[in-house]
Structures are given as structure tokens and as C-alpha cells.
Design a protein around this motif. Structure first.
Motif, short mmCIF file in Angstrom:
data_model
loop_
_atom_site.label_atom_id
_atom_site.label_comp_id
_atom_site.label_asym_id
_atom_site.label_seq_id
_atom_site.Cartn_x
_atom_site.Cartn_y
_atom_site.Cartn_z
N TYR A 292 12.30 65.77 54.84
CA TYR A 292 11.74 64.85 53.85
C TYR A 292 10.82 63.87 54.56
N ASP B 34 8.91 60.39 50.13
CA ASP B 34 8.75 61.56 49.27
C ASP B 34 10.07 62.32 49.21
N THR C 73 13.00 64.52 47.66
CA THR C 73 13.16 65.61 46.71
C THR C 73 14.63 65.99 46.65
N ASP C 74 15.17 66.13 45.44
CA ASP C 74 16.56 66.55 45.29
C ASP C 74 16.67 68.01 45.75
N LYS D 168 13.45 68.49 42.14
CA LYS D 168 12.69 67.44 41.45
C LYS D 168 12.54 66.24 42.37
N LYS D 169 11.46 65.48 42.17
CA LYS D 169 11.22 64.26 42.93
C LYS D 169 12.13 63.15 42.42
N TYR E 270 15.46 60.64 38.58
CA TYR E 270 14.40 61.63 38.61
C TYR E 270 13.13 61.06 38.01
N ARG E 271 11.99 61.45 38.58
CA ARG E 271 10.71 60.98 38.04
C ARG E 271 10.51 61.46 36.60
N TYR F 259 2.82 57.65 40.05
CA TYR F 259 3.14 58.59 41.13
C TYR F 259 2.18 59.77 41.17
#
Length: 159
Positions: free
Chosen positions: A85, A89, A91-92, A97-98, A104-105, A124
Motif C-alpha cells: 500500500y 492509498d 485498499t481493502d 475497494k478504496k 469505503y469511498r 478523490y
């Protein structure tokens, strides 16, 4: 647990911290240590140096490091395998997903559609990638050195 515990593990996940060594990066690795009196685990931080000649990772990145079959030096016992990562930035890993501060975005955007978007909200999708501020506000790519004496010139890369 000491540094020996981290040195015996073959693959580690760590966060990159500033380092002055050439062709190497320093990583902070968090481990849990059992307190036998309380029967509780407490976080302990250990630091490991890893060989990084391509300068793949920057300060703040979460990186996967692998133990070398033979030590390069007394300190350098691992090598950088992959940047998992980059800083900022996240990420799951399960959904892909971001994530922003635990949400979550997509969920944040759905809430913004229902209640309306705030004027000063961060966008974003329009944000440039990391690294666009190099030599302006971001000096993590520059070679640093230890300042042993005061001089008249002001050098931003001295520590």
C-alpha cells in the motif's frame, strides 16, 4: 521479543520510516508480545533494514519484505519484495475497494448523494497521484544526511 524475532521470520509486513543508509530502507514492524502477568498482548515495535537498490518504497508505505538467505551486512538482513500500500492509498484486501478513515469511498459518495456534498469536501477522483509534489513539499525522494555542524547555507535535506 527482540530484534532477533523479526530477523528469524522469512516474510514481514512493515511500514517504511526515514533512513540514511545507501541502497537500504528502514522498516517499523509491529509485533504482539504476551505479558505473562496480565495475560494480555501488547504491541512492540521493531526496526529492520532491508536492501532496496531501486528505491521502490517511500516513507509511509506499507511494504512486504523477505529475509535474505545470507546477511548482506550486520544490519541489512531482508530485501524489499513488494509495495503493498502506498502512503495515502489504502485498499481493502478483501473487497478491493478504496478506504478512507475506516469507511469505503463508495459509501461516502452514497451518503453525499442523499444529504448533499459539502462545499469544501475533498474530491478523490480528481486528486493527482502521489509524487506530484516532489521538490515542492515532498522531499522523501531526496538523499538526506546527518548535519554535524552549523553552516551559513540552509540545506533542507539535512537531518
Amino acid at each position: 521479543m527482540s530484534l532477533q524475532a523479526a530477523a528469524q521470520t522469512t516474510i514481514l509486513l512493515g511500514r517504511c520510516v526515514p533512513c540514511l543508509k545507501h541502497n537500504a530502507s528502514k522498516f517499523k514492524i509491529k509485533r504482539l508480545e504476551l505479558d505473562t502477568n496480565l495475560l494480555m498482548y501488547f504491541g512492540k515495535e521493531e526496526y529492520v533494514y532491508a536492501h532496496d537498490p531501486q528505491k521502490m518504497c517511500k516513507t509511509g508505505d506499507v511494504v512486504l519484505i523477505e529475509q535474505l538467505p545470507k546477511k548482506m551486512t550486520r544490519l541489512i538482513t531482508h530485501a524489499v519484495k513488494k509495495v503493498v500500500y502506498p502512503l495515502g492509498d489504502i485498499t481493502d484486501p478483501m473487497t478491493g475497494k478504496k478506504v478512507v478513515s475506516g469507511k469505503y469511498r463508495d459509501h461516502i459518495e452514497a451518503v453525499n448523494k442523499v444529504y448533499g456534498k459539502k462545499e469544501g469536501a475533498f474530491k478523490y477522483e480528481e486528486a493527482p497521484p502521489r509524487g506530484w509534489q516532489e521538490d515542492k513539499k515532498d522531499f522523501t525522494h531526496a538523499e538526506t544526511y546527518i548535519k554535524y555542524h552549523e553552516s551559513e547555507k540552509d540545506d533542507p535535506y539535512a537531518v
